[in-house]
Write an enzyme that holds these catalytic residues in place. Structure first.
Site, short mmCIF file in Angstrom:
data_model
loop_
_atom_site.label_atom_id
_atom_site.label_comp_id
_atom_site.label_asym_id
_atom_site.label_seq_id
_atom_site.Cartn_x
_atom_site.Cartn_y
_atom_site.Cartn_z
N SER A 231 -13.44 -25.08 3.38
CA SER A 231 -13.82 -26.50 3.41
C SER A 231 -14.73 -26.67 4.52
CB SER A 231 -12.18 -26.76 4.28
OG SER A 231 -11.81 -26.34 5.29
N HIS B 87 -2.00 -27.02 2.77
CA HIS B 87 -0.87 -26.23 2.42
C HIS B 87 -0.08 -26.85 1.47
CE1 HIS B 87 2.42 -23.86 4.14
NE2 HIS B 87 3.13 -24.80 4.13
N HIS C 53 -5.89 -23.66 8.42
CA HIS C 53 -6.31 -22.40 8.69
C HIS C 53 -7.51 -22.37 7.83
CE1 HIS C 53 -2.54 -20.92 10.88
NE2 HIS C 53 -2.98 -21.98 11.36
N ASN D 183 -3.06 -20.43 -1.36
CA ASN D 183 -3.59 -20.73 -0.05
C ASN D 183 -3.75 -19.47 0.85
OD1 ASN D 183 -3.19 -23.34 -0.22
ND2 ASN D 183 -0.90 -23.60 0.60
N TYR D 184 -3.69 -18.40 0.45
CA TYR D 184 -4.34 -17.24 1.20
C TYR D 184 -5.77 -17.07 0.52
CZ TYR D 184 0.42 -15.92 2.80
OH TYR D 184 1.62 -15.95 3.46
#
Length: 565
Positions: free
Chosen positions: A125, A189, A119, A479-480
């Site tokens: 990325s 993740h 995501h 990861n947020y």
């Protein structure tokens, strides 16, 4: 000079020593030259023909370039014609391809972006303000489940849906504690911590790591033994992209009951939502470890009146009767009834949580669908709460959300197994918090004015919550990804810039991550706008030599002049 662009606010500042000026890279001849040089090098390193390697290396003139690029862009904010595009995309099929891609990119001095196909809320990325390559890991997606020792090797390019499906193929009573969205990529993740609706029972994904494989800055393929415990620790929650290219992880699977229970109950302000949310804070993080109750809070209109809807979505690792009885005592404000509950298998509960409400009739193979080239507009932010918010605070929060109109919140309870693990056991430091907040806003229309308005809503609500959340530092979840909390241009102030977001993501664990980063990637090849920085050169060898002795010795020899300073 720091710059800002509308598609990616304050992101993408890099210090590069480019052999080709930026202006020349926009010319076809320059791009062609870079492509030819890279392809030649790749063929030499892998000892395969250029025609074969051309199948996994995409220049901007390749007819498949756009489809390969767009396949794993999940946020449409970064899927515009004005969004900077990579000069080359590499889609490796083997570890040797990854190793060669690292070695062949280094002399070209391009930013090297690693994308595992998930995501990536703020696009770190696959975008950059400087000329860059993308290493797209989505072809390395193998998931091997070993029932004998209840483990699995999971490649970085796999999705969580593929992980769950392949576990389900082998066993109906084994699972893995990770996220609830099947299109999330494993590489990001898991290396960033990884959590899901079993974290109160089993902790984070990284708490179940046994081994890993990665390519380091020298192109070497390392397993846990070869990389050593410090580097293995760093990629177990510190974000793999700062230290190398994570190829995959070996994980321990966890036992799940043959029957689990899910339920979804909602309330509005007029029917007791404020009291229910307030009481949830005292129950959600402290109840039975087998129970995970996510709280969704969203502005809504009911009977033409603006209000707030609070929804509890839950997974209970057990039978419906037991959870109904439990919550009748602990959270009567929820008014849970057995008819609200559904019993099913653990895998079916994963389908249910991803909005397949008829999960028991859904074909499990839907979790193999990667939903390529599907993106909406959105923004995410995060916070941690360490003391319960007073009832008046909940009421004021609801009123603020009504005023803003769209931004929603997700409360994820901790406690249970999370609170039993030391804060420095992995880079993830937020073990002792009551719950995590995700700020979430989505929209469909491509409108710059709409985007500005919704991004402002997210910042406004985040600012409003300052008095209710963790402090010194205010926490955030890696990861947020949230570029609002700081970015790094990797210049002279790289460490200071990195410390701003680094402390929020990693707390005191940031210091150890920086030391490890400085040892294993002293030239900072693996970097992005929020990567772990290296220490300033003047303190480079003030590092504790217990960190990675073999690698430290290697870099000492390589940097002998620096070591003697």
């Amino acid at each position: 000079m720091l710059t800002t662009r509308p598609t990616f606010v304050s992101v993408g500042f890099f210090l590069l020593f480019l052999s080709l000026p930026l202006s020349s890279l926009s010319q076809p001849s320059a791009s062609s030259s870079v492509y030819d040089s890279f392809l030649k090098c790749l063929s030499e390193k892998t000892k395969t023909s250029q025609s074969e390697n051309a199948k996994i290396v995409f220049s901007q003139t390749n007819p498949s370039y756009t489809s390969v690029l767009r396949a794993y862009i999940r946020n449409a904010r970064f899927n515009k014609s004005s969004t900077p595009k990579p000069t080359i995309i590499v889609t490796p099929l083997s570890y040797s391809h990854v190793s060669a891609a690292v070695l062949c990119s280094k002399p070209l001095n391009f930013v090297f972006k690693i994308r595992s196909g998930g995501h990536d809320y703020d696009g770190l990325s696959y975008i950059s303000d400087k000329p860059f390559f993308i290493l797209d890991m989505s072809n390395l997606r193998k998931v091997s489940v070993d029932l004998a020792d209840q483990t699995a090797w999971i490649s970085a390019g796999a999705t969580l849906g593929e992980v769950y499906y392949h576990i389900w193929e082998k066993s109906k009573v084994l699972g893995f504690p990770a996220g609830v969205c099947p299109t999330v990529g494993v590489g990001g993740h898991l290396s960033g911590g990884g959590y899901g609706n079993m974290l109160r029972k089993f902790g984070l994904s990284v708490d179940h790591f046994i081994d890993a494989k990665m390519v380091d800055v020298n192109g070497a393929v390392l397993d846990r033994k070869a990389m050593g415990e410090d580097l293995f620790w760093a990629i177990s929650g510190g974000g793999g992209g700062s230290f190398g290219v994570v190829l995959g992880y070996k994980v321990k699977l966890v036992p799940v009951p043959a029957t689990v229970t899910v339920f979804r109950v909602e309330q509005y302000m007029a029917s007791g939502a404020v009291d229910m949310v307030h009481k949830w804070q005292f129950v959600g993080p402290k109840t039975d470890k087998n129970l995970f109750m996510r709280m969704l809070i969203q502005p809504a209109t009911r009977n033409k009146v603006k209000t707030v809807r609070a929804t509890v979505v839950a997974l209970f690792l057990g039978k419906a009767d037991d959870v109904v009885s439990l919550l009748a005592k602990e959270l009567p404000e929820l008014a849970l009834k057995k008819e609200n509950c559904r019993e099913m298998t653990w895998f079916q509960s994963a389908l249910y949580w991803y909005n397949y409400l008829n999960a028991t009739q859904t074909d499990p193979k839907v979790f193999l669908d990667r939903n390529l080239d599907s993106s909406g507009f959105g923004k995410r932010k995060s916070d941690y709460v360490e003391t319960e918010i007073p009832r008046k605070g909940i009421e004021s929060l609801f009123n603020k959300m009504i005023e803003l109109g769209k931004i929603g919140l997700v409360f994820n309870p901790y406690g249970g197994r999370m609170a039993e693990i030391a804060e420095d056991a992995t880079p993830f430091p937020h073990r002792n918090m009551l719950f995590k907040i995700q700020y979430s806003i989505n929209w469909k229309d491509s409108s710059q004015d709409l985007e500005k308005r919704y991004l402002k809503q997210a910042k406004t609500l985040h600012s409003f919550m300052t008095g209710f959340v963790s402090k010194n530092p205010r926490g955030a979840y890696l990861n947020y990804r949230d570029v609002d909390i700081g970015v790094n241009d990797h210049g002279e102030d790289s460490y200071k810039e990195g410390e701003v977001y680094g402390r929020m993501y990693f707390g005191k664990n940031f210091d150890r991550l920086v030391k490890i980063k400085t040892v294993v990637d002293p030239d900072n090849f693996f970097r992005n706008e929020q990567s772990i920085p290296t220490l300033p050169s003047k303190v480079y060898y003030a590092i504790n030599e217990a960190l990675h002795p073999p690698i430290l010795d290697q870099y000492k020899r390589k940097n002998k002049a620096v070591a003697q300073q």
